[in-house]
Design a protein around this motif. Structure first.
Motif, PDB file in Angstrom:
ATOM      1  N   GLN A  54       0.816  -1.219   0.000  1.00 30.05           N
ATOM      2  CA  GLN A  54       0.000   0.000   0.000  1.00 30.05           C
ATOM      3  C   GLN A  54       0.851   1.271   0.000  1.00 30.05           C
ATOM      4  O   GLN A  54       0.611   2.190  -0.797  1.00 30.05           O
ATOM      5  CB  GLN A  54      -0.938   0.023   1.213  1.00 30.05           C
ATOM      6  CG  GLN A  54      -2.070  -0.975   1.155  1.00 30.05           C
ATOM      7  CD  GLN A  54      -1.766  -2.223   1.953  1.00 30.05           C
ATOM      8  OE1 GLN A  54      -0.607  -2.608   2.097  1.00 30.05           O
ATOM      9  NE2 GLN A  54      -2.805  -2.871   2.454  1.00 30.05           N
ATOM     10  N   HIS A  55       1.830   1.334   0.883  1.00 27.82           N
ATOM     11  CA  HIS A  55       2.643   2.557   0.991  1.00 27.82           C
ATOM     12  C   HIS A  55       3.442   2.781  -0.290  1.00 27.82           C
ATOM     13  O   HIS A  55       3.554   3.926  -0.770  1.00 27.82           O
ATOM     14  CB  HIS A  55       3.572   2.468   2.201  1.00 27.82           C
ATOM     15  CG  HIS A  55       4.369   3.719   2.444  1.00 27.82           C
ATOM     16  ND1 HIS A  55       3.781   4.951   2.650  1.00 27.82           N
ATOM     17  CD2 HIS A  55       5.709   3.939   2.479  1.00 27.82           C
ATOM     18  CE1 HIS A  55       4.715   5.866   2.828  1.00 27.82           C
ATOM     19  NE2 HIS A  55       5.907   5.288   2.712  1.00 27.82           N
ATOM     20  N   ALA A  56       3.985   1.706  -0.854  1.00 28.46           N
ATOM     21  CA  ALA A  56       4.743   1.834  -2.101  1.00 28.46           C
ATOM     22  C   ALA A  56       3.860   2.364  -3.216  1.00 28.46           C
ATOM     23  O   ALA A  56       4.271   3.233  -4.004  1.00 28.46           O
ATOM     24  CB  ALA A  56       5.335   0.482  -2.495  1.00 28.46           C
ATOM     25  N   ALA A  57       2.624   1.856  -3.308  1.00 25.75           N
ATOM     26  CA  ALA A  57       1.702   2.315  -4.347  1.00 25.75           C
ATOM     27  C   ALA A  57       1.354   3.796  -4.151  1.00 25.75           C
ATOM     28  O   ALA A  57       1.265   4.565  -5.122  1.00 25.75           O
ATOM     29  CB  ALA A  57       0.437   1.461  -4.349  1.00 25.75           C
ATOM     30  N   LYS A  58       1.178   4.210  -2.901  1.00 23.97           N
ATOM     31  CA  LYS A  58       0.877   5.620  -2.627  1.00 23.97           C
ATOM     32  C   LYS A  58       2.049   6.519  -3.027  1.00 23.97           C
ATOM     33  O   LYS A  58       1.851   7.599  -3.593  1.00 23.97           O
ATOM     34  CB  LYS A  58       0.553   5.806  -1.144  1.00 23.97           C
ATOM     35  CG  LYS A  58      -0.794   5.226  -0.727  1.00 23.97           C
ATOM     36  CD  LYS A  58      -1.020   5.379   0.775  1.00 23.97           C
ATOM     37  CE  LYS A  58      -2.352   4.772   1.191  1.00 23.97           C
ATOM     38  NZ  LYS A  58      -2.561   4.862   2.662  1.00 23.97           N
ATOM     39  N   ARG A  59       3.269   6.070  -2.762  1.00 23.85           N
ATOM     40  CA  ARG A  59       4.450   6.845  -3.150  1.00 23.85           C
ATOM     41  C   ARG A  59       4.524   6.968  -4.673  1.00 23.85           C
ATOM     42  O   ARG A  59       4.856   8.030  -5.206  1.00 23.85           O
ATOM     43  CB  ARG A  59       5.712   6.182  -2.606  1.00 23.85           C
ATOM     44  CG  ARG A  59       5.868   6.295  -1.099  1.00 23.85           C
ATOM     45  CD  ARG A  59       7.035   5.475  -0.604  1.00 23.85           C
ATOM     46  NE  ARG A  59       8.308   5.923  -1.193  1.00 23.85           N
ATOM     47  CZ  ARG A  59       9.439   5.217  -1.108  1.00 23.85           C
ATOM     48  NH1 ARG A  59       9.446   4.045  -0.500  1.00 23.85           N
ATOM     49  NH2 ARG A  59      10.542   5.690  -1.655  1.00 23.85           N
ATOM     50  N   ALA A  60       4.210   5.872  -5.374  1.00 21.67           N
ATOM     51  CA  ALA A  60       4.245   5.901  -6.839  1.00 21.67           C
ATOM     52  C   ALA A  60       3.221   6.891  -7.384  1.00 21.67           C
ATOM     53  O   ALA A  60       3.515   7.690  -8.281  1.00 21.67           O
ATOM     54  CB  ALA A  60       3.990   4.499  -7.396  1.00 21.67           C
ATOM     55  N   LEU A  61       2.011   6.853  -6.837  1.00 18.53           N
ATOM     56  CA  LEU A  61       0.970   7.764  -7.309  1.00 18.53           C
ATOM     57  C   LEU A  61       1.323   9.212  -6.998  1.00 18.53           C
ATOM     58  O   LEU A  61       1.027  10.118  -7.796  1.00 18.53           O
ATOM     59  CB  LEU A  61      -0.369   7.391  -6.673  1.00 18.53           C
ATOM     60  CG  LEU A  61      -0.980   6.045  -7.109  1.00 18.53           C
ATOM     61  CD1 LEU A  61      -2.224   5.741  -6.295  1.00 18.53           C
ATOM     62  CD2 LEU A  61      -1.303   6.058  -8.591  1.00 18.53           C
ATOM     63  N   ALA A  62       1.970   9.445  -5.858  1.00 18.41           N
ATOM     64  CA  ALA A  62       2.363  10.806  -5.493  1.00 18.41           C
ATOM     65  C   ALA A  62       3.390  11.379  -6.467  1.00 18.41           C
ATOM     66  O   ALA A  62       3.493  12.598  -6.634  1.00 18.41           O
ATOM     67  CB  ALA A  62       2.927  10.820  -4.072  1.00 18.41           C
ATOM     68  N   GLU A  63       4.116  10.474  -7.141  1.00 19.44           N
ATOM     69  CA  GLU A  63       5.107  10.895  -8.135  1.00 19.44           C
ATOM     70  C   GLU A  63       4.467  11.118  -9.509  1.00 19.44           C
ATOM     71  O   GLU A  63       5.154  11.469 -10.465  1.00 19.44           O
ATOM     72  CB  GLU A  63       6.218   9.855  -8.243  1.00 19.44           C
ATOM     73  CG  GLU A  63       7.094   9.749  -7.010  1.00 19.44           C
ATOM     74  CD  GLU A  63       7.995  10.951  -6.817  1.00 19.44           C
ATOM     75  OE1 GLU A  63       8.253  11.675  -7.806  1.00 19.44           O
ATOM     76  OE2 GLU A  63       8.440  11.185  -5.682  1.00 19.44           O
ATOM     77  N   GLY A  64       3.165  10.885  -9.615  1.00 24.38           N
ATOM     78  CA  GLY A  64       2.448  11.133 -10.865  1.00 24.38           C
ATOM     79  C   GLY A  64       2.692  10.109 -11.953  1.00 24.38           C
ATOM     80  O   GLY A  64       2.656  10.450 -13.149  1.00 24.38           O
ATOM     81  N   VAL A  65       2.898   8.845 -11.583  1.00 22.53           N
ATOM     82  CA  VAL A  65       3.161   7.815 -12.596  1.00 22.53           C
ATOM     83  C   VAL A  65       1.922   7.560 -13.448  1.00 22.53           C
ATOM     84  O   VAL A  65       0.784   7.814 -13.027  1.00 22.53           O
ATOM     85  CB  VAL A  65       3.639   6.500 -11.945  1.00 22.53           C
ATOM     86  CG1 VAL A  65       4.945   6.715 -11.189  1.00 22.53           C
ATOM     87  CG2 VAL A  65       2.563   5.922 -11.033  1.00 22.53           C
ATOM     88  N   SER A  66       2.168   7.049 -14.640  1.00 20.78           N
ATOM     89  CA  SER A  66       1.076   6.736 -15.563  1.00 20.78           C
ATOM     90  C   SER A  66       0.645   5.276 -15.477  1.00 20.78           C
ATOM     91  O   SER A  66      -0.432   4.917 -15.966  1.00 20.78           O
ATOM     92  CB  SER A  66       1.506   7.044 -17.006  1.00 20.78           C
ATOM     93  OG  SER A  66       1.825   8.415 -17.150  1.00 20.78           O
TER      94      SER A  66
END
Length: 332
Positions: A54-66
């Protein structure tokens, strides 16, 4: 004044180092295909005991990944999908380990990780359903978690809790046979009150209640053959055998009727005419379940402790899944 050029897209890889056999090769494939398609170098996150995804996915989304690629067991996929639901960002499952239940239900390629890496970056996108389970603990605390395949309360959760963790790592889903052997001798049915789609209350005596977003298991077993990740419907199975012969009815329903007979027109006619109360199927959008006694809960094959109530619902089309170009989805 001309507008600033849009930043190139970027993917993120979230993987479980315990489940992924060749992490270096997977990271290299994501980097290479990203470069081929004009994407920025990918972000890479490992899961840990403290953070199953969960935390890794949130970090990825915060970076604006596609796009987010997830590689690991069913628990890792569930954890990442829980964060991805409703975000509008595509999720690609790179099959790893032995279960791969969501990948199997979507009939994704299981043997070629690079095919799913390319699908994440340069494939098609389909909107699939996701399940959401709300658990009430004995203390009154309420938790909400997502599930992509199935949730359950009762004996199925006890079987998972009793499965040897080391054996599961060695032989995968087959280890649940060990959990069944430990759980069945002392299994006692329990009474449950349930309400489907806000209708009237019903009562039943069951061993388990299963809530399915999709219903296929490994080895070609169709636990709930009508379940589909595209129909916006929650499929429920009340497992209510009566004695030894009742359990034979459950096994016949799952192993023979659902997984063999339903594959032919004649077989479906035989199943439709058969009267068997060992398994009862329901369909709806949401269902509240209140067992008389506290019961164990499982989500996508992972134990989630005990609950006094379990409410499950389907969120239609809330999870965007990456699939290879032209991947057939009409019959899923």
């Amino acid at each position: 004044m001309s507008a600033a050029p849009a930043a190139a897209p970027r993917a993120a890889l979230v993987y479980n180092p315990v489940k992924v056999a060749s992490a270096d090769a997977l990271r290299s494939a994501v980097t290479l295909i990203s470069d081929e398609c004009g994407w920025l170098p990918p972000l890479v996150f490992e899961t840990t005991i403290e953070d199953p995804g969960q935390h890794a996915a949130k970090r990825a989304l915060a970076e604006g990944v596609s796009a987010v690629l997830v590689a690991g067991g069913d628990g890792t996929v569930r954890a990442v999908a829980e964060v991805m639901r409703g975000t509008g960002v595509r999720l690609a499952v790179v099959p790893s380990g032995t279960g791969n239940l969501l990948a199997r239900n979507l009939r994704l390629p299981l043997a070629d990780p690079e095919e799913m890496v390319r699908a994440a970056i340069d494939g098609d996108v389909v909107a699939t359903d996701i399940g959401v389970a709300r658990l009430r603990r004995l203390t009154g605390e309420v938790e909400e978690h997502a599930f992509v395949v199935m949730a359950g309360i009762g004996l199925d959760a006890a079987m998972i809790a009793n499965t040897n963790a080391r054996l599961k790592r060695q032989v995968g889903w087959v280890a649940y046979v060990d959990g069944a052997a430990r759980s069945l001798p002392g299994a006692e049915p329990f009474r449950v009150v349930y309400q489907l789609d806000g209708g009237r209350l019903h009562a039943a005596k069951v061993q388990s209640v299963l809530f399915a977003n999709c219903g296929a298991l490994p080895a070609g077993i169709e636990l709930i053959p009508e379940a589909s990740v595209f129909d916006g419907v929650l499929d429920i199975a009340l497992i209510q055998p009566s004695g030894v012969f009742g359990w034979l009815g459950v096994f016949r329903k799952v192993w023979w009727d659902n997984s063999v007979l339903r594959r032919s027109r004649l077989g479906r006619r035989v199943v439709e005419r058969r009267r068997d109360s060992s398994v009862r199927f329901l369909r709806g959008i949401e269902m509240e379940t209140a067992p008389v006694s506290i019961q164990p809960v499982e989500l996508d094959g992972d134990e989630f402790g005990q609950a006094t109530r379990l409410h499950c619902r389907i969120e239609k089309g809330a999870l965007l899944m990456a699939v290879p170009h032209g991947h057939p989805t009409a019959r899923l």
